[in-house]
Design a protein around this motif. Structure first.
Motif, short mmCIF file in Angstrom:
data_model
loop_
_atom_site.label_atom_id
_atom_site.label_comp_id
_atom_site.label_asym_id
_atom_site.label_seq_id
_atom_site.Cartn_x
_atom_site.Cartn_y
_atom_site.Cartn_z
N PRO A 33 0.80 -1.22 0.00
CA PRO A 33 0.00 0.00 0.00
C PRO A 33 0.84 1.28 0.00
CG PRO A 33 -0.78 -1.51 1.69
CD PRO A 33 0.39 -2.16 1.05
N PRO A 84 -12.41 9.75 0.26
CA PRO A 84 -11.03 9.54 0.74
C PRO A 84 -10.11 8.90 -0.32
CG PRO A 84 -12.62 8.52 2.23
CD PRO A 84 -13.40 9.05 1.08
N SER A 131 -10.34 2.04 -0.86
CA SER A 131 -10.61 2.05 0.57
C SER A 131 -10.63 0.59 1.04
CB SER A 131 -11.98 2.67 0.86
OG SER A 131 -12.07 3.95 0.29
N LEU A 132 -9.87 0.30 2.07
CA LEU A 132 -9.86 -1.05 2.60
C LEU A 132 -10.64 -1.05 3.90
CD1 LEU A 132 -6.11 -1.74 1.91
CD2 LEU A 132 -8.06 -2.43 0.52
N HIS A 133 -11.58 -1.98 3.97
CA HIS A 133 -12.51 -1.88 5.09
C HIS A 133 -12.21 -2.82 6.24
CE1 HIS A 133 -14.62 0.82 2.54
NE2 HIS A 133 -14.77 -0.11 1.63
N GLU A 134 -11.02 -3.46 6.18
CA GLU A 134 -10.67 -4.26 7.37
C GLU A 134 -10.65 -3.27 8.53
OE1 GLU A 134 -7.05 -5.00 5.35
OE2 GLU A 134 -8.73 -5.09 3.93
N ASP A 135 -10.84 -3.80 9.69
CA ASP A 135 -11.01 -2.89 10.81
C ASP A 135 -9.68 -2.40 11.35
OD1 ASP A 135 -13.00 -1.59 12.19
OD2 ASP A 135 -12.61 -2.82 13.97
N PHE A 136 -9.48 -1.09 11.30
CA PHE A 136 -8.36 -0.49 12.01
C PHE A 136 -8.97 0.35 13.12
CE2 PHE A 136 -6.99 -1.06 7.62
CZ PHE A 136 -5.81 -1.75 7.79
N MET A 139 -11.65 2.26 11.83
CA MET A 139 -11.29 3.15 10.73
C MET A 139 -11.14 2.35 9.43
SD MET A 139 -10.69 6.10 12.41
CE MET A 139 -9.30 7.16 12.10
N SER A 140 -11.22 3.04 8.30
CA SER A 140 -10.90 2.43 7.02
C SER A 140 -9.48 2.85 6.63
CB SER A 140 -11.87 2.89 5.93
OG SER A 140 -13.14 2.35 6.13
N GLY A 141 -8.82 2.00 5.86
CA GLY A 141 -7.46 2.32 5.40
C GLY A 141 -7.50 2.71 3.94
N ILE A 142 -6.73 3.73 3.58
CA ILE A 142 -6.72 4.19 2.20
C ILE A 142 -5.39 3.88 1.55
CG2 ILE A 142 -7.04 6.19 0.68
CD1 ILE A 142 -9.52 5.57 2.37
N ASP A 143 -5.49 3.19 0.41
CA ASP A 143 -4.30 2.87 -0.39
C ASP A 143 -4.42 3.64 -1.70
OD1 ASP A 143 -2.26 1.82 -1.88
OD2 ASP A 143 -3.14 -0.21 -2.06
N ARG B 73 7.29 6.15 0.63
CA ARG B 73 6.18 6.08 1.57
C ARG B 73 6.56 6.54 2.98
NH1 ARG B 73 3.26 0.47 2.62
NH2 ARG B 73 4.97 0.18 4.08
N LEU B 87 -1.19 2.43 5.41
CA LEU B 87 -2.46 2.97 4.91
C LEU B 87 -2.79 4.27 5.63
CD1 LEU B 87 -4.34 -0.43 5.08
CD2 LEU B 87 -3.84 0.80 2.96
N TYR B 88 -3.47 5.17 4.91
CA TYR B 88 -3.98 6.39 5.54
C TYR B 88 -5.31 6.04 6.20
CZ TYR B 88 -0.49 8.90 2.84
OH TYR B 88 0.70 9.33 2.32
N LEU B 89 -5.47 6.46 7.44
CA LEU B 89 -6.69 6.09 8.16
C LEU B 89 -7.74 7.19 8.11
CD1 LEU B 89 -5.41 4.25 11.36
CD2 LEU B 89 -5.99 3.33 9.10
N VAL B 90 -8.96 6.78 7.85
CA VAL B 90 -10.10 7.70 7.89
C VAL B 90 -11.24 7.00 8.62
CG1 VAL B 90 -9.51 8.85 5.72
CG2 VAL B 90 -11.04 6.88 5.68
N LYS B 92 -14.56 5.14 9.22
CA LYS B 92 -15.07 4.08 8.36
C LYS B 92 -15.85 4.61 7.15
CE LYS B 92 -15.75 -0.69 9.05
NZ LYS B 92 -14.34 -0.85 8.66
N TYR C 340 -14.03 15.71 7.44
CA TYR C 340 -13.88 16.73 6.41
C TYR C 340 -14.30 18.10 6.92
CZ TYR C 340 -13.36 13.21 2.66
OH TYR C 340 -12.91 12.22 1.84
#
Lengths: 477, 95, 483
Positions: A33, A84, A131-136, A139-143, B73, B87-90, B92, C340
Motif C-alpha cells: 500500500p 477519501p 478504501s480497505l474496510h478491514e477494521d483499524f 477506521m478504514s485504510g486508504i491505499d 512512503r 495505509l492512511y486512516l479515515v 469508516k 472533512y
C-alpha cells in the motif's frame, strides 16, 4: 405483458501504461500500500499534473478501432467531489471534449445474428485509490497506489436489448482492447470494470423507462446475472404497481442481487470546469495516421482474412478471432503444420474443449502452439493417425512435452510397413472364416468388421488407407 | 443575486465546510454582497464571445511513459495525521 | 550594507568586502530584532542559512559564483521548501513540513542564494492587506499601524525593512505589485507561464504567477534570470526562449510609447497620487518617451470576473485539504463527513472559506453559465482590450493602487471594499500579461507605486523602463526608519 429491456454500458478500462496518467509513479498491480503514491498522487500542495503521451496514443488507437471521431482538441475538466480515495478532491476527466467521440462496434450473437452497437464516447480520466474496510479500530485504510492510473471510460449508446447482447458487447470490447494491447483487460483485478444502466419498458413504447445504474460488475458472468436480476426486479416492481427510482445500485455477486447504495443517494453536483493546470491536447492528422500505422489487425478484419486466406467457415473464423491470443495461437499452429483447416478443427474442438473444461484462458493452455502444430504435422506425414493423435494430445495435456517422444515411447507410430500390414490382414482373414464367407456372399457391411479387428490387433497403429487397400485386395482373391 | 441561509448551508455542505449557527446570517450577507458585485458582469452582452480558460493558446506538452518516481512512503507518511500498515486512516467508509 | 541591492552585494562579495556568512548573520540579527514587531517572517531558517552561506563563500572563492551566490533571500511561505515548514499562511498547514522543493526555490538554490526564511502572507494568498494570515498581520515598515499590502506582504515588508536582500512573491490579482507599492519597493509579475508554478501552492491556477520583490529593477531582472524558463513539471509553463533580462536595462527610452488608461485617471483616483504619477511621467518624457491615452473599456469588469474565476479555481484547488494525508486534522472525528467538515472549518480562516463558497456556488449546477462561463468571456474581452492598446503603445502606465497603505483593520468591514483595492492590477492577471510596480513618489511619509504593464513576454522592456526611471530618480532608494 411483454417487456423490453434497454441497456447502456459504461466500461472503465485501465490503460496498460508503465506510469500514471499525470505522474511518474508506477502503475504495477499488487504493490505494498502507498508505495506507488508519490507527491502528485497524494495531492500534496503545489504539485501539478503532466500528461503521459502513451495514454493519448492508446485512447486514439481505441477510437480508430471503433471507427470513432477522434477529438483533435481534447480538454480535461475537473469533476469535484469529496471521497477519501480521491486525494485532490476532484477527478481529472474529460467532459465536453473527449479524446474519442462517436463510434460503433459490431457484435455477433450465438445464433450468428449481427448487431451494431453505438459508442457514445470514450474519455480519459484518472482512477481513484482504494478504501480497505478491514477494521483499524473502526477506521478504514486508504491505499492510493491505484490513484491516478489512466482509465479510458467507454460509454455505449442504450442500444443493447438484453443481457446476452451486453455480454457480447463487453466481450467484443475486451477482445479489441487486448488486440490493441492497451489494457490487460483483467476483470478480476479491476483493469476492466463495468457499470450498467438498465431500464425496462413495455414493448412498443418509444420513451425509455427510468433507469438504474448497477455498479461493481467484475466478470462477464456477473454482467449477465446482474442485468437479468435487475431487469426482473424492475418488472416485478412495476407489475406490482410500483415505480423504478433513478439510483445507483451495487451488484452483490455472493447473494446475486443488486441493492441500493444509500451513501450516494444525495444528488451529486460535480461542478465540472476546465482543468486550469492542463492545456488542451491538440493532435493533427499526421499524429492520427502515425497511431493507425502502429495498430495491429483487428478482430473483424482478421476474421475476413481467415475466411479468405485459409478457406475457413465464417463461424470458425469468428471463434478463432474472438481473442487476439487465440487467433495468434491458431496462426502459429497453421503455419507450423501447413494445414489451416485441420488446425482450425483442432483449435476450436479439441483445444477449446479442453480449456473450457479446465476453465483456462488460451494464454494458460497446457498445450503450446508448437506442440499442437507438431502433432498435426505427424498426422499429415502419416506418422500417426488422427485417432492416435487424440491420445498424444491427451498426453500433452497431462504434462508431457515432446510429441515425437510420446509417439516413440508409447509405440504409437503408425504401421506403414506393407509386409506387417499384410501379415495382419492374413491373420484377421484366417481367424474369421465365417465373416469371410458372408463377405464373399455379398454382405459388404462385414468389411468394417475386418477393419475393426485389424485395428484392435494393431492397437490402432495400422495405417488406415493401406489396411483398407490390402483387405479389399486379399478378400477379393 | 441574494442568497438565503439555506442556500449557504447547501453550498457549505458541497464544499465540506461547517458554519456555526450564530455566524450564518453574517456569512450569508457577506457572500450575497460579493455576488451582487459579481453581477456587474451581467451588464454587458457576451453572447458572441468565446470563453477564455487560459491566457495563451498554448497546447499540452506530453511526457514519455516512464516510471520516474520511487517508493517514498516512509518519508511521505511522516507528515500524515494517521496511518497504519502503510495505509492512511479515515473514519469508516460506508458504501 | 543591508540596504544594498543584490547587484551591489554581489560585487561586495566578489571584492571580499564581506563574506556571505557575515552578511547572512547580519540579516539574521536584523530579523531577530525587527520581526517581533513587523511579523514579516513565519519561519526563519537560521542554521540552514548559515550553512548555505558558508558553502556559497566557498563557491565564490572557487570562482563558481552566480550573481546570487551567497545572497540572503526570503521566500513567500507559499513556496514549498524541502524539510522546512511551509504554511501558506494557514492553520491548515501549520504542521506541513514539505517533502520537496518548489521549482523557484530549487532554481534560486542552484544559483547559490541563501534562504533566510519564509515570509508571512495572506492565507492561501487570499487578501490585499496580509491581515488574513493565521500567523497574524504583517506591519508596514513605514508605519506600523498600517498594512504592508497583500498577499505577499511579508516579502514586501522584509525587503523594505532590509530583513533580506530580495524576496520571492506570487501575484494572482496584484499580490506582488500592491504590497510593493505600499512598501516602496519594486515588484514584477511576469507573463503567465514564464515562471514555473511547480511547488507553489495553488490559489487560482490560471492566474497565479511567481515573481521578485526587490530593491531595484536591476535586482528584479537578476532574479528573473534565475527563476524564469520552461519547467517540464508545470504543463502551463511556457516554452519561450530563455533570455537575459538584464540585457536591455541600459537601453535608451527614446521612442518609447507610453499609454495612460483613461479610466485609471479619473476622479476616483486620489488627486495627490495623480500628481505624483504626472511627475513620474514627466521624468520618462524627459528621457525620450511619448505619452498618449488608451482605452481599456472592460477594466471595470475585471474585479467581478476575477471574483468568479479565482474563487472557482480555488474552491477545487483547496479540496485536497481534507485532514487525510497531510495538514490539519480535526480531533476524534465521528465519521467521514465530520472529519472533512471540522478539519476544513478549523483549518481555513473566514476569507478562505468565503472564497471557497463563492467559487463552489459559481460552479454549481444551474449557475455555471451565468458565472464561470460569463467570467471567462469577460476575460477574453479584457485581453482583447490590452491587445488593442498595445497596437499603439509599448507600455501602459498607471497607478498600482488607488492610495497609500491603509490602516490595519480599516477595510475589514466588508470583503467587497477590500476586493476593490485591486482594481488596477487584476486585469493584468486575467490577461496573463506582465506588470510591475515601482516607487514613484511619497505621500505623507508613505510610498506610492506606479504600475507598468506590457504585452506578453515584454518583461525585459518593462525592466528597462523601470531601470532608466530609477537611474534618474531616487524613490526606490528611500528606506523607512524602522525602530
Amino acid at each position: 405483458m411483454s417487456w423490453e429491456t434497454v441497456i447502456g454500458l459504461e466500461v472503465h478500462v485501465q490503460l496498460a501504461t508503465a506510469s500514471k496518467l499525470f505522474s511518474g509513479s508506477s502503475t504495477a498491480f499488487g504493490a505494498e500500500p502507498n508505495t506507488q503514491a508519490n507527491i502528485y498522487d497524494l495531492a500534496l500542495p503545489g504539485t501539478l499534473p503532466v500528461m503521459n503521451e502513451e495514454v493519448l496514443r492508446m485512447a486514439v488507437s481505441f477510437g480508430l478501432a471503433v471507427d470513432a471521431e477522434i477529438g483533435k482538441r481534447s480538454v480535461f475538466d475537473r469533476k469535484n467531489y469529496f471521497y477519501p480515495d480521491l486525494p485532490k478532491g476532484y477527478q481529472i476527466s474529460q467532459l465536453d471534449h473527449p479524446t474519442v467521440g462517436k463510434g460503433s462496434l459490431r457484435i455477433v450473437m450465438d445464433d450468428g445474428s449481427e448487431k451494431v452497437i453505438g459508442i457514445t464516447r470514450a474519455h480519459i480520466e484518472e482512477d481513484a485509490g482504494k478504501s480497505l474496510h478491514e477494521d483499524f479500530q473502526g477506521m478504514s485504510g486508504i491505499d492510493l497506489n491505484r490513484a491516478g492510473t489512466p482509465l479510458l471510460e467507454i460509454v455505449s449508446e442504450p442500444d443493447l436489448r438484453n443481457a446476452k447482447e451486453a455480454v457480447a458487447y463487453l466481450k467484443k470490447l475486451h477482445s479489441i482492447i487486448l488486440y490493441l494491447g492497451i489494457s490487460d483487460g483483467n476483470m478480476s483485478q479491476g483493469s476492466m470494470r463495468c457499470d450498467a444502466n438498465v431500464s425496462v419498458r413495455r414493448k412498443g413504447e418509444t420513451e425509455f423507462g427510468t433507469r438504474t445504474e448497477i455498479k461493481n460488475i467484475n466478470s462477464f458472468r456477473f454482467v449477465e446475472k446482474a442485468i437479468n436480476h435487475e431487469v426482473q426486479r424492475q418488472i416485478d416492481l412495476i407489475e406490482d404497481g410500483g415505480r423504478v427510482i433513478q439510483e445507483t445500485r451495487l451488484y452483490d455477486s455472493d447473494r446475486d442481487e443488486t441493492r441500493s447504495m444509500r451513501s450516494k443517494e444525495v444528488a451529486n453536483d460535480y461542478r465540472y470546469f476546465p482543468e486550469p493546470d492542463l492545456l488542451p491536447v491538440v493532435i493533427d492528422d499526421a499524429y492520427i495516421d502515425a497511431v493507425r500505422a502502429t495498430m495491429p489487425e483487428l478482430p473483424d478484419a482478421r476474421c475476413s482474412r481467415f475466411v479468405k486466406q485459409y478457406g475457413l467457415s465464417e463461424y470458425d473464423a469468428d471463434v478463432l478471432t474472438s481473442s487476439r491470443a487465440m487467433a495468434d495461437y491458431f496462426e502459429q499452429v497453421a503455419q507450423l503444420c501447413g494445414d489451416a483447416k485441420l488446425s482450425a478443427n483442432w483449435v476450436t474442438v479439441d483445444l477449446l474443449g479442453l480449456l473450457n473444461k479446465q476453465d483456462l484462458e488460451i494464454q494458460q493452455s497446457p498445450v503450446t502452439p508448437t506442440q499442437l502444430g507438431t502433432l498435426i504435422s505427424r498426422i499429415k506425414d502419416n506418422t500417426i493417425s488422427g485417432k492416435i493423435a487424440k491420445t498424444v494430445f491427451e498426453a500433452l495435456t497431462e504434462g508431457e512435452s515432446d510429441v515425437d517422444q510420446i509417439i516413440e515411447s508409447r509405440g504409437l507410430k503408425q504401421v506403414t510397413d506393407t509386409g506387417a500390414i499384410e501379415k495382419l490382414v492374413d491373420d484377421v482373414i484366417a481367424a474369421n472364416p465365417d465373416q469371410v464367407a458372408q463377405y464373399k456372399g455379398g454382405k459388404e457391411a462385414v468389411f468394417g468388421y475386418f477393419v475393426g479387428q485389424a485395428m484392435k490387433i494393431s492397437k490402432g497403429k495400422a495405417n488406415p488407407a493401406q489396411l483398407n487397400e490390402l483387405l479389399r485386395k486379399k478378400l477379393s482373391e | 443575486m441574494a442568497l438565503d441561509n439555506t442556500d449557504v448551508e447547501k453550498i457549505a455542505h458541497l464544499a465540506r465546510l461547517q458554519i456555526k449557527q450564530p455566524d450564518i446570517d453574517e456569512v450569508t450577507s457577506r457572500i450575497s454582497n460579493i455576488l451582487t458585485m459579481i453581477d456587474q458582469m451581467q451588464s454587458i452582452d457576451t453572447s458572441a464571445v468565446t470563453p477564455m480558460a487560459h491566457p495563451f493558446d498554448a497546447t499540452q506538452r506530453l511526457r514519455p511513459d516512464q516510471v520516474t518516481e520511487t517508493n517514498q512512503r516512509d518519508r511521505l507518511q511522516q507528515i500524515a495525521p494517521a496511518t497504519e500498515n502503510g495505509l492512511y486512516l479515515v473514519p469508516k467508509v460506508i458504501e | 550594507m543591508l540596504s544594498k541591492t543584490v547587484a551591489e552585494l554581489s560585487a561586495a562579495l566578489d571584492r571580499k568586502d564581506v563574506s556571505s556568512v557575515e552578511l547572512t548573520q547580519a540579516y539574521l540579527d536584523r530579523i531577530e530584532k525587527l520581526n517581533p514587531d513587523l511579523n514579516a517572517y513565519i519561519t526563519v531558517c537560521k542554521e540552514q542559512a548559515l550553512k548555505q552561506a558558508a558553502e556559497a563563500d566557498k563557491q565564490r572563492a572557487a570562482g563558481n559564483g552566480t550573481p546570487f551566490t551567497g545572497i540572503p533571500i526570503a521566500h513567500k511561505d507559499i513556496f514549498c521548501t524541502r524539510d522546512v515548514l511551509t504554511t501558506c499562511g494557514s492553520r491548515m498547514l501549520h504542521n506541513f513540513v514539505s517533502p520537496y522543493d518548489a521549482s523557484v526555490v530549487e532554481r534560486l538554490q542552484q544559483a547559490g542564494a541563501v534562504t533566510l526564511g519564509k515570509t508571512n502572507m495572506d492565507e492561501f494568498a487570499m487578501g490585499s492587506s496580509n491581515e488574513t494570515s493565521y500567523y497574524g498581520p504583517v506591519r508596514n515598515p513605514w508605519d506600523s499601524s498600517r498594512v504592508p499590502g497583500g498577499s505577499s506582504g511579508g516579502s514586501a515588508a522584509a525587503v523594505a525593512a532590509d530583513m533580506c536582500a530580495i524576496a520571492t512573491g506570487t501575484d494572482t490579482g496584484g499580490s506582488i505589485r500592491q504590497p510593493a507599492s505600499f512598501c516602496g519597493i519594486t515588484g514584477l509579475k511576469p507573463t503567465y507561464g514564464r515562471v514555473s508554478r511547480f511547488g507553489m501552492i495553488a490559489f487560482a491556477s490560471s492566474l497565479d504567477q511567481a515573481g521578485p520583490l526587490s530593491k531595484s529593477a536591476e535586482d528584479a531582472a537578476l532574479m528573473m534570470n534565475a527563476i524564469a524558463g520552461l519547467d517540464s513539471r508545470d504543463s502551463t509553463s511556457l516554452d519561450h526562449p530563455a533570455e537575459d533580462f538584464t540585457a536591455h536595462l541600459q537601453q535608451s527610452l527614446k521612442g518609447l510609447r507610453i499609454g495612460l488608461p483613461r479610466d485609471h485617471f479619473t476622479a476616483d483616483l486620489n488627486p495627490a497620487v495623480q500628481t505624483i504619477l504626472q511627475d513620474a511621467i514627466k521624468v520618462l518624457e524627459s528621457l525620450g518617451a511619448s505619452v498618449t491615452e488608451v482605452d481599456l473599456p472592460h477594466n471595470h469588469l475585471s474585479v467581478p470576473a476575477y471574483y468568479v474565476v479565482a474563487p472557482a479555481e480555488a474552491s477545487a484547488n483547496l479540496s485536497r485539504y481534507d485532514g487525510v494525508r497531510f495538514g490539519h486534522r480535526a480531533e476524534n472525528p465521528v465519521n467521514l463527513e465530520d472529519l472533512y467538515k471540522r478539519s476544513r472549518s478549523e483549518g481555513f480562516g473566514d476569507e478562505v472559506k468565503r472564497r471557497i463558497m463563492v467559487g463552489t456556488y459559481a460552479l454549481s449546477a444551474g449557475y455555471y453559465d451565468a458565472y464561470y462561463k460569463k467570467a471567462q468571456k469577460i476575460r477574453r474581452l479584457i485581453k482583447q482590450d490590452f491587445d488593442e492598446a498595445f497596437k499603439s503603445v509599448d507600455v501602459i502606465l498607471g497607478p498600482t493602487s488607488p492610495h497609500t497603505a491603509f490602516k490595519l483593520g480599516e477595510k475589514n468591514a466588508d470583503p467587497v471594499t477590500m476586493y476593490l483595492e485591486d482594481i488596477y492590477t487584476i486585469a493584468v492577471n486575467l490577461a496573463g500579461i506582465p506588470g510591475m510596480s515601482l516607487p514613484a513618489g511619497m505621500l505623507q511619509g508613505l510610498p506610492i507605486g506606479m504600475q507598468l504593464v506590457g504585452p506578453a513576454f515584454s518583461e525585459a522592456r518593462l525592466l528597462n523602463v523601470a531601470h532608466q526611471f530609477q537611474l534618474n530618480t531616487d524613490w526606490h532608494q528611500r528606506r523607512p526608519e524602522v525602530k
